[in-house]
Design a protein around this motif. Structure first.
Motif, PDB file in Angstrom:
ATOM      1  N   SER A 151      37.203 -19.837 118.911  1.00 60.51           N
ATOM      2  CA  SER A 151      37.581 -19.206 120.176  1.00 60.51           C
ATOM      3  C   SER A 151      37.629 -20.232 121.296  1.00 60.51           C
ATOM      4  O   SER A 151      38.449 -20.133 122.213  1.00 60.51           O
ATOM      5  N   MET A 152      36.755 -21.237 121.227  1.00 65.57           N
ATOM      6  CA  MET A 152      36.765 -22.309 122.224  1.00 65.57           C
ATOM      7  C   MET A 152      38.028 -23.149 122.091  1.00 65.57           C
ATOM      8  O   MET A 152      38.667 -23.514 123.082  1.00 65.57           O
ATOM      9  N   ASN A 153      38.412 -23.449 120.857  1.00 70.63           N
ATOM     10  CA  ASN A 153      39.582 -24.296 120.621  1.00 70.63           C
ATOM     11  C   ASN A 153      40.872 -23.662 121.113  1.00 70.63           C
ATOM     12  O   ASN A 153      41.791 -24.350 121.555  1.00 70.63           O
ATOM     13  N   THR A 154      40.953 -22.334 121.036  1.00 71.64           N
ATOM     14  CA  THR A 154      42.176 -21.664 121.483  1.00 71.64           C
ATOM     15  C   THR A 154      42.328 -21.711 123.003  1.00 71.64           C
ATOM     16  O   THR A 154      43.424 -21.511 123.521  1.00 71.64           O
ATOM     17  N   LYS A 155      41.241 -21.996 123.711  1.00 78.16           N
ATOM     18  CA  LYS A 155      41.283 -22.011 125.182  1.00 78.16           C
ATOM     19  C   LYS A 155      41.418 -23.410 125.760  1.00 78.16           C
ATOM     20  O   LYS A 155      41.526 -23.581 126.972  1.00 78.16           O
ATOM     21  N   ILE A 156      41.391 -24.426 124.900  1.00 83.85           N
ATOM     22  CA  ILE A 156      41.523 -25.791 125.388  1.00 83.85           C
ATOM     23  C   ILE A 156      42.959 -26.052 125.820  1.00 83.85           C
ATOM     24  O   ILE A 156      43.889 -25.837 125.051  1.00 83.85           O
ATOM     25  N   LYS A 157      43.127 -26.493 127.038  1.00 79.38           N
ATOM     26  CA  LYS A 157      44.467 -26.762 127.549  1.00 79.38           C
ATOM     27  C   LYS A 157      45.004 -28.049 126.944  1.00 79.38           C
ATOM     28  O   LYS A 157      44.307 -29.058 126.895  1.00 79.38           O
ATOM     29  N   SER A 158      46.238 -27.983 126.488  1.00 81.62           N
ATOM     30  CA  SER A 158      46.836 -29.174 125.875  1.00 81.62           C
ATOM     31  C   SER A 158      47.160 -30.210 126.939  1.00 81.62           C
ATOM     32  O   SER A 158      47.545 -29.888 128.052  1.00 81.62           O
ATOM     33  N   LYS A 159      46.959 -31.458 126.570  1.00 77.72           N
ATOM     34  CA  LYS A 159      47.265 -32.575 127.460  1.00 77.72           C
ATOM     35  C   LYS A 159      48.475 -33.310 126.903  1.00 77.72           C
ATOM     36  O   LYS A 159      49.079 -32.914 125.921  1.00 77.72           O
ATOM     37  N   SER A 160      48.838 -34.379 127.557  1.00 81.41           N
ATOM     38  CA  SER A 160      49.915 -35.216 127.040  1.00 81.41           C
ATOM     39  C   SER A 160      49.363 -36.014 125.870  1.00 81.41           C
ATOM     40  O   SER A 160      48.579 -36.948 126.050  1.00 81.41           O
ATOM     41  N   LYS A 161      49.743 -35.637 124.667  1.00 78.35           N
ATOM     42  CA  LYS A 161      49.153 -36.234 123.476  1.00 78.35           C
ATOM     43  C   LYS A 161      50.140 -37.183 122.813  1.00 78.35           C
ATOM     44  O   LYS A 161      51.259 -36.816 122.504  1.00 78.35           O
ATOM     45  N   THR A 162      49.714 -38.393 122.592  1.00 79.06           N
ATOM     46  CA  THR A 162      50.598 -39.378 121.983  1.00 79.06           C
ATOM     47  C   THR A 162      50.113 -39.825 120.617  1.00 79.06           C
ATOM     48  O   THR A 162      50.879 -40.362 119.837  1.00 79.06           O
ATOM     49  N   LYS A 163      48.842 -39.596 120.311  1.00 78.12           N
ATOM     50  CA  LYS A 163      48.277 -40.023 119.037  1.00 78.12           C
ATOM     51  C   LYS A 163      47.774 -38.815 118.246  1.00 78.12           C
ATOM     52  O   LYS A 163      47.245 -37.867 118.816  1.00 78.12           O
ATOM     53  N   THR A 164      47.935 -38.906 116.934  1.00 79.20           N
ATOM     54  CA  THR A 164      47.528 -37.800 116.067  1.00 79.20           C
ATOM     55  C   THR A 164      46.403 -38.222 115.138  1.00 79.20           C
ATOM     56  O   THR A 164      46.473 -39.275 114.501  1.00 79.20           O
ATOM     57  N   VAL A 165      45.365 -37.396 115.079  1.00 77.62           N
ATOM     58  CA  VAL A 165      44.240 -37.618 114.172  1.00 77.62           C
ATOM     59  C   VAL A 165      44.171 -36.447 113.201  1.00 77.62           C
ATOM     60  O   VAL A 165      44.174 -35.286 113.625  1.00 77.62           O
ATOM     61  N   LEU A 166      44.120 -36.749 111.922  1.00 80.66           N
ATOM     62  CA  LEU A 166      43.997 -35.706 110.902  1.00 80.66           C
ATOM     63  C   LEU A 166      42.546 -35.677 110.415  1.00 80.66           C
ATOM     64  O   LEU A 166      41.989 -36.711 110.042  1.00 80.66           O
ATOM     65  N   VAL A 167      41.946 -34.503 110.458  1.00 78.93           N
ATOM     66  CA  VAL A 167      40.548 -34.318 110.050  1.00 78.93           C
ATOM     67  C   VAL A 167      40.523 -33.537 108.736  1.00 78.93           C
ATOM     68  O   VAL A 167      41.210 -32.524 108.592  1.00 78.93           O
ATOM     69  N   CYS A 168      39.723 -34.008 107.775  1.00 76.19           N
ATOM     70  CA  CYS A 168      39.680 -33.336 106.476  1.00 76.19           C
ATOM     71  C   CYS A 168      38.333 -33.559 105.796  1.00 76.19           C
ATOM     72  O   CYS A 168      37.495 -34.324 106.278  1.00 76.19           O
ATOM     73  N   THR A 169      38.150 -32.894 104.664  1.00 77.08           N
ATOM     74  CA  THR A 169      36.967 -33.067 103.828  1.00 77.08           C
ATOM     75  C   THR A 169      37.418 -33.316 102.393  1.00 77.08           C
ATOM     76  O   THR A 169      38.549 -32.975 102.026  1.00 77.08           O
ATOM     77  N   PRO A 170      36.554 -33.901 101.546  1.00 75.61           N
ATOM     78  CA  PRO A 170      36.918 -34.092 100.132  1.00 75.61           C
ATOM     79  C   PRO A 170      37.070 -32.756  99.414  1.00 75.61           C
ATOM     80  O   PRO A 170      36.549 -31.735  99.874  1.00 75.61           O
ATOM     81  N   ASP A 171      37.743 -32.774  98.308  1.00 82.41           N
ATOM     82  CA  ASP A 171      37.889 -31.590  97.464  1.00 82.41           C
ATOM     83  C   ASP A 171      36.504 -31.081  97.061  1.00 82.41           C
ATOM     84  O   ASP A 171      35.663 -31.845  96.583  1.00 82.41           O
ATOM     85  N   GLY A 172      36.242 -29.799  97.288  1.00 85.67           N
ATOM     86  CA  GLY A 172      34.945 -29.210  96.954  1.00 85.67           C
ATOM     87  C   GLY A 172      34.002 -29.114  98.142  1.00 85.67           C
ATOM     88  O   GLY A 172      32.988 -28.420  98.074  1.00 85.67           O
ATOM     89  N   GLU A 173      34.318 -29.777  99.251  1.00 83.97           N
ATOM     90  CA  GLU A 173      33.466 -29.759 100.450  1.00 83.97           C
ATOM     91  C   GLU A 173      33.897 -28.610 101.355  1.00 83.97           C
ATOM     92  O   GLU A 173      34.975 -28.650 101.955  1.00 83.97           O
ATOM     93  N   TYR A 174      33.049 -27.575 101.449  1.00 82.12           N
ATOM     94  CA  TYR A 174      33.428 -26.373 102.181  1.00 82.12           C
ATOM     95  C   TYR A 174      32.751 -26.253 103.550  1.00 82.12           C
ATOM     96  O   TYR A 174      32.806 -25.195 104.168  1.00 82.12           O
ATOM     97  N   HIS A 175      32.132 -27.302 104.015  1.00 80.24           N
ATOM     98  CA  HIS A 175      31.501 -27.269 105.333  1.00 80.24           C
ATOM     99  C   HIS A 175      32.539 -27.583 106.402  1.00 80.24           C
ATOM    100  O   HIS A 175      32.979 -28.723 106.544  1.00 80.24           O
ATOM    101  N   ILE A 176      32.909 -26.566 107.177  1.00 81.99           N
ATOM    102  CA  ILE A 176      33.985 -26.712 108.153  1.00 81.99           C
ATOM    103  C   ILE A 176      33.486 -26.951 109.581  1.00 81.99           C
ATOM    104  O   ILE A 176      34.198 -27.492 110.422  1.00 81.99           O
ATOM    105  N   ILE A 177      32.235 -26.561 109.871  1.00 84.47           N
ATOM    106  CA  ILE A 177      31.736 -26.609 111.254  1.00 84.47           C
ATOM    107  C   ILE A 177      31.811 -28.007 111.865  1.00 84.47           C
ATOM    108  O   ILE A 177      32.292 -28.159 113.000  1.00 84.47           O
ATOM    109  N   PRO A 178      31.363 -29.085 111.184  1.00 82.95           N
ATOM    110  CA  PRO A 178      31.476 -30.419 111.792  1.00 82.95           C
ATOM    111  C   PRO A 178      32.917 -30.784 112.142  1.00 82.95           C
ATOM    112  O   PRO A 178      33.174 -31.404 113.182  1.00 82.95           O
ATOM    113  N   CYS A 179      33.858 -30.368 111.295  1.00 74.63           N
ATOM    114  CA  CYS A 179      35.269 -30.696 111.542  1.00 74.63           C
ATOM    115  C   CYS A 179      35.814 -29.923 112.732  1.00 74.63           C
ATOM    116  O   CYS A 179      36.646 -30.438 113.493  1.00 74.63           O
ATOM    117  N   LEU A 180      35.360 -28.687 112.920  1.00 78.20           N
ATOM    118  CA  LEU A 180      35.777 -27.906 114.085  1.00 78.20           C
ATOM    119  C   LEU A 180      35.248 -28.535 115.371  1.00 78.20           C
ATOM    120  O   LEU A 180      35.940 -28.569 116.401  1.00 78.20           O
TER     121      LEU A 180
END
Length: 282
Positions: A151-180
């Motif tokens: 719910s916090m992420n949906t309210k974050i105002k977008s800025k001028s973004k020029t760089k992209t970071v992809l966040v992921c976990t290994p196969d079998g890793e189901y802990h999502i909270i740190p990535c959020l």
């Protein structure tokens, strides 16, 4: 609504406990001083009348106002963490959102993560590990905190973004909270974040990375049993000639050589510096 108002007189900050009430006839808010608290730097929880002492707005002010002595701030933070733990274990999203809303008035989202939310989740993990909390209660807490961050992420105002970071976990890793949490922080810093957590098969993940071609990939590993999958993932991403940072709770005492940048920090600011350096060197 009750809150603390401060004003500066001759370079010194003084505070008042104030109550705001809506005047129906005048259609305006009227503020009445409940108590003069004196110098802001000397305020403690004991100065607040008992009926207002644990008001979320008051606790947030005491926890985040750097003019107040450290002992006083720590006492307020402890109470906020206790409330957070209670709301997490009961699955009370409304209560949790109220804690965040009041804390956010005087502090940043990363400070809320580092001072309140992450310590509360560590406490829950400790209770579960020690057999004092059943799996169902742990799942309720995890689901509640996930809904809060989303719910916090949906309210974050977008800025001028020029760089992209992809966040992921290994196969079998189901802990999502740190990535959020990482997604929130990097978004606030102006990055475009692609969050593929949790658990995507390695081949599918590398295919997606090759397609999107982000400027950096962050791999989060929470549990030791996913270390091998994490190492293989990092190796495959490296072949795509895209910078990789591997981090997470599982790497705290890890001696493995990933062949890529490893971050063991739990501090968002330090992680951000590592991200900036990796992207700058690309």
């Amino acid at each position: 609504m009750v809150f603390i108002r401060s004003k500066v007189v001759k370079g010194e900050s003084y505070s008042y406990l104030v109550q705001s009430k809506w005047d129906v006839e005048r259609k305006t808010s009227i503020q009445n001083t409940i108590k003069y608290l004196g110098k802001t730097s000397r305020i403690s929880m004991d100065d607040i009348p008992h009926e207002y002492r644990y008001n979320p707005t008051i606790l947030a002010f005491l926890a985040n106002n750097k003019k107040i002595n450290v002992k006083g701030r720590e006492k307020s933070i402890l109470k906020i963490k206790q409330n957070t733990l209670k709301f997490l274990l009961s699955g009370d999203l409304d209560g949790l959102q109220l804690v965040f809303k009041n804390f956010r008035k005087t502090a940043t989202i990363p400070e809320f993560y580092e001072k309140i939310l992450r310590p509360a989740m560590y406490d829950i993990g400790g209770l579960w590990r020690d057999g004092k909390l059943d799996v169902g209660s742990e799942h309720v807490a995890s689901n509640t905190v996930t809904r809060l961050i989303e719910s916090m992420n949906t309210k974050i105002k977008s800025k001028s973004k020029t760089k992209t970071v992809l966040v992921c976990t290994p196969d079998g890793e189901y802990h999502i909270i740190p990535c959020l949490m990482i997604e929130t922080y990097l978004s606030l810093k102006g990055y475009n974040v692609i969050n593929l957590a949790p658990s995507v098969p390695t081949k599918s993940l590398t295919n997606h990375i090759n397609k999107e071609k982000p400027d950096l990939v962050l791999v989060s590993i929470t549990l030791d049993e996913h270390m091998k999958a994490g190492m293989q993932l990092a190796k495959n991403i490296k072949k795509l000639k895209i910078p990789v940072i591997v981090g997470g709770q599982a790497l705290k005492d890890n001696k493995h050589n990933f062949g890529v940048t490893v971050s063991t920090t739990s501090n968002f600011s330090e992680l951000s510096k590592t991200v900036n350096m990796e992207i700058a060197q690309r």
